[in-house]
Design a protein around this motif. Structure first.
Motif, PDB file in Angstrom:
ATOM      1  N   ASP A  21      15.129 -73.536   4.019  1.00 60.03           N
ATOM      2  CA  ASP A  21      16.123 -72.585   4.507  1.00 60.03           C
ATOM      3  C   ASP A  21      17.537 -73.184   4.539  1.00 60.03           C
ATOM      4  N   SER A  22      17.635 -74.456   4.231  1.00 57.47           N
ATOM      5  CA  SER A  22      18.931 -75.130   4.327  1.00 57.47           C
ATOM      6  C   SER A  22      19.726 -74.992   3.031  1.00 57.47           C
ATOM      7  N   ASP A  23      21.039 -75.095   3.169  1.00 54.98           N
ATOM      8  CA  ASP A  23      21.903 -75.113   1.993  1.00 54.98           C
ATOM      9  C   ASP A  23      21.617 -76.356   1.147  1.00 54.98           C
ATOM     10  N   GLU A  24      21.268 -77.453   1.814  1.00 56.50           N
ATOM     11  CA  GLU A  24      20.954 -78.703   1.121  1.00 56.50           C
ATOM     12  C   GLU A  24      19.834 -78.494   0.103  1.00 56.50           C
ATOM     13  N   TYR A  25      18.847 -77.681   0.445  1.00 48.72           N
ATOM     14  CA  TYR A  25      17.705 -77.399  -0.424  1.00 48.72           C
ATOM     15  C   TYR A  25      18.176 -76.718  -1.711  1.00 48.72           C
ATOM     16  N   LYS A  26      18.958 -75.652  -1.567  1.00 45.06           N
ATOM     17  CA  LYS A  26      19.426 -74.907  -2.736  1.00 45.06           C
ATOM     18  C   LYS A  26      20.366 -75.744  -3.591  1.00 45.06           C
ATOM     19  N   ILE A  27      21.231 -76.500  -2.950  1.00 47.58           N
ATOM     20  CA  ILE A  27      22.142 -77.388  -3.676  1.00 47.58           C
ATOM     21  C   ILE A  27      21.346 -78.459  -4.418  1.00 47.58           C
ATOM     22  N   ALA A  28      20.339 -79.020  -3.745  1.00 44.89           N
ATOM     23  CA  ALA A  28      19.525 -80.075  -4.357  1.00 44.89           C
ATOM     24  C   ALA A  28      18.794 -79.559  -5.585  1.00 44.89           C
ATOM     25  N   LEU A  29      18.202 -78.381  -5.507  1.00 44.10           N
ATOM     26  CA  LEU A  29      17.499 -77.833  -6.668  1.00 44.10           C
ATOM     27  C   LEU A  29      18.455 -77.605  -7.831  1.00 44.10           C
ATOM     28  N   ARG A  30      19.636 -77.109  -7.541  1.00 48.93           N
ATOM     29  CA  ARG A  30      20.616 -76.889  -8.612  1.00 48.93           C
ATOM     30  C   ARG A  30      21.092 -78.219  -9.198  1.00 48.93           C
ATOM     31  N   PHE A  31      21.343 -79.183  -8.334  1.00 46.95           N
ATOM     32  CA  PHE A  31      21.806 -80.496  -8.767  1.00 46.95           C
ATOM     33  C   PHE A  31      20.760 -81.183  -9.639  1.00 46.95           C
ATOM     34  N   MET A  32      19.501 -80.954  -9.333  1.00 52.26           N
ATOM     35  CA  MET A  32      18.410 -81.581 -10.078  1.00 52.26           C
ATOM     36  C   MET A  32      18.005 -80.746 -11.289  1.00 52.26           C
ATOM     37  N   SER A  33      18.845 -79.778 -11.663  1.00 48.14           N
ATOM     38  CA  SER A  33      18.588 -78.908 -12.821  1.00 48.14           C
ATOM     39  C   SER A  33      17.267 -78.170 -12.686  1.00 48.14           C
ATOM     40  N   GLN A  34      16.969 -77.750 -11.475  1.00 48.63           N
ATOM     41  CA  GLN A  34      15.736 -77.016 -11.220  1.00 48.63           C
ATOM     42  C   GLN A  34      16.038 -75.619 -10.693  1.00 48.63           C
ATOM     43  N   GLU A  35      17.219 -75.086 -10.991  1.00 44.93           N
ATOM     44  CA  GLU A  35      17.588 -73.782 -10.461  1.00 44.93           C
ATOM     45  C   GLU A  35      16.653 -72.681 -10.931  1.00 44.93           C
ATOM     46  N   ASP A  36      15.966 -72.892 -12.055  1.00 44.18           N
ATOM     47  CA  ASP A  36      15.015 -71.887 -12.521  1.00 44.18           C
ATOM     48  C   ASP A  36      13.874 -71.694 -11.518  1.00 44.18           C
ATOM     49  N   LEU A  37      13.590 -72.729 -10.739  1.00 42.59           N
ATOM     50  CA  LEU A  37      12.535 -72.606  -9.738  1.00 42.59           C
ATOM     51  C   LEU A  37      12.944 -71.676  -8.607  1.00 42.59           C
ATOM     52  N   LEU A  38      14.243 -71.492  -8.412  1.00 41.59           N
ATOM     53  CA  LEU A  38      14.698 -70.583  -7.365  1.00 41.59           C
ATOM     54  C   LEU A  38      14.301 -69.145  -7.663  1.00 41.59           C
ATOM     55  N   LYS A  39      14.041 -68.846  -8.926  1.00 48.11           N
ATOM     56  CA  LYS A  39      13.631 -67.499  -9.309  1.00 48.11           C
ATOM     57  C   LYS A  39      12.175 -67.241  -8.937  1.00 48.11           C
ATOM     58  N   ASP A  40      11.412 -68.301  -8.757  1.00 47.36           N
ATOM     59  CA  ASP A  40      10.021 -68.166  -8.345  1.00 47.36           C
ATOM     60  C   ASP A  40       9.968 -67.779  -6.875  1.00 47.36           C
ATOM     61  N   ASP A  41       8.790 -67.661  -6.374  1.00 47.24           N
ATOM     62  CA  ASP A  41       8.601 -67.407  -4.952  1.00 47.24           C
ATOM     63  C   ASP A  41       8.987 -68.674  -4.194  1.00 47.24           C
ATOM     64  N   ILE A  42      10.184 -68.673  -3.647  1.00 49.82           N
ATOM     65  CA  ILE A  42      10.757 -69.866  -3.022  1.00 49.82           C
ATOM     66  C   ILE A  42       9.904 -70.370  -1.850  1.00 49.82           C
ATOM     67  N   ASP A  43       9.111 -69.489  -1.259  1.00 48.12           N
ATOM     68  CA  ASP A  43       8.264 -69.897  -0.132  1.00 48.12           C
ATOM     69  C   ASP A  43       7.183 -70.884  -0.556  1.00 48.12           C
ATOM     70  N   ASN A  44       6.885 -70.938  -1.842  1.00 43.65           N
ATOM     71  CA  ASN A  44       5.821 -71.824  -2.327  1.00 43.65           C
ATOM     72  C   ASN A  44       6.343 -73.128  -2.910  1.00 43.65           C
ATOM     73  N   ILE A  45       7.648 -73.321  -2.910  1.00 43.59           N
ATOM     74  CA  ILE A  45       8.235 -74.530  -3.491  1.00 43.59           C
ATOM     75  C   ILE A  45       8.586 -75.508  -2.379  1.00 43.59           C
ATOM     76  N   ARG A  46       8.116 -76.745  -2.541  1.00 41.84           N
ATOM     77  CA  ARG A  46       8.439 -77.799  -1.582  1.00 41.84           C
ATOM     78  C   ARG A  46       9.189 -78.892  -2.321  1.00 41.84           C
ATOM     79  N   LEU A  47      10.285 -79.333  -1.728  1.00 39.27           N
ATOM     80  CA  LEU A  47      11.126 -80.369  -2.321  1.00 39.27           C
ATOM     81  C   LEU A  47      11.035 -81.612  -1.452  1.00 39.27           C
ATOM     82  N   LEU A  48      10.464 -82.671  -2.023  1.00 36.33           N
ATOM     83  CA  LEU A  48      10.314 -83.946  -1.325  1.00 36.33           C
ATOM     84  C   LEU A  48      11.276 -84.952  -1.936  1.00 36.33           C
ATOM     85  N   VAL A  49      11.983 -85.673  -1.090  1.00 32.49           N
ATOM     86  CA  VAL A  49      13.029 -86.581  -1.541  1.00 32.49           C
ATOM     87  C   VAL A  49      12.857 -87.947  -0.889  1.00 32.49           C
TER      88      VAL A  49
END
Length: 120
Positions: free
Chosen positions: A25-53
């Motif tokens: 739910d954080s802005d950091e999450y959306k920024i991180a996915l875009r920064f990592m060239s994974q913005e296409d995953l945002l089109k999926d069901d975002i509730d099922n995506i977990r980002l571990l760093v």
């Protein structure tokens, strides 16, 4: 061979390797996915995506787990982190295993697993 589930992989990354999950739910999450060239995953069901760093100053590595599609992927930035990422990624692939269907269909996961297993 019995494969592990993604919850097992998630726990292994956190418990064994010290990754942490970014709140989706954080802005950091959306920024991180875009920064990592994974913005296409945002089109999926975002509730099922977990980002571990796991980060070390400016260098970092990450894993993305999509529980809806059984996707595991990731990457790293910085020479030392890339080397560590390759080792961890190999461990995760060997740990996760493959299904009987992967074996029958000779999927990429199965081929990568067999290749890595033979190298060890």
């Amino acid at each position: 061979m019995e494969s592990k589930n993604l919850k097992d992989v998630y726990n292994r990354l956190i418990d064994l390797y010290g990754f942490y999950e970014i709140n989706k739910d954080s802005d950091e999450y959306k920024i991180a996915l875009r920064f990592m060239s994974q913005e296409d995953l945002l089109k999926d069901d975002i509730d099922n995506i977990r980002l571990l760093v796991k980060d070390d100053g400016e260098d970092y590595m990450y894993f993305i787990i999509n529980e809806n599609t059984d996707y595991i992927g990731g990457g790293a930035c910085g020479e030392e982190m890339i080397t560590k990422y390759e080792t961890i990624n190999q461990d995760i692939i060997l740990y996760y295993g493959f299904s009987e269907e992967d074996k029958i269909k000779q999927t990429n996961l199965y081929k990568i697993y067999i290749s890595m297993w033979q190298d060890n």
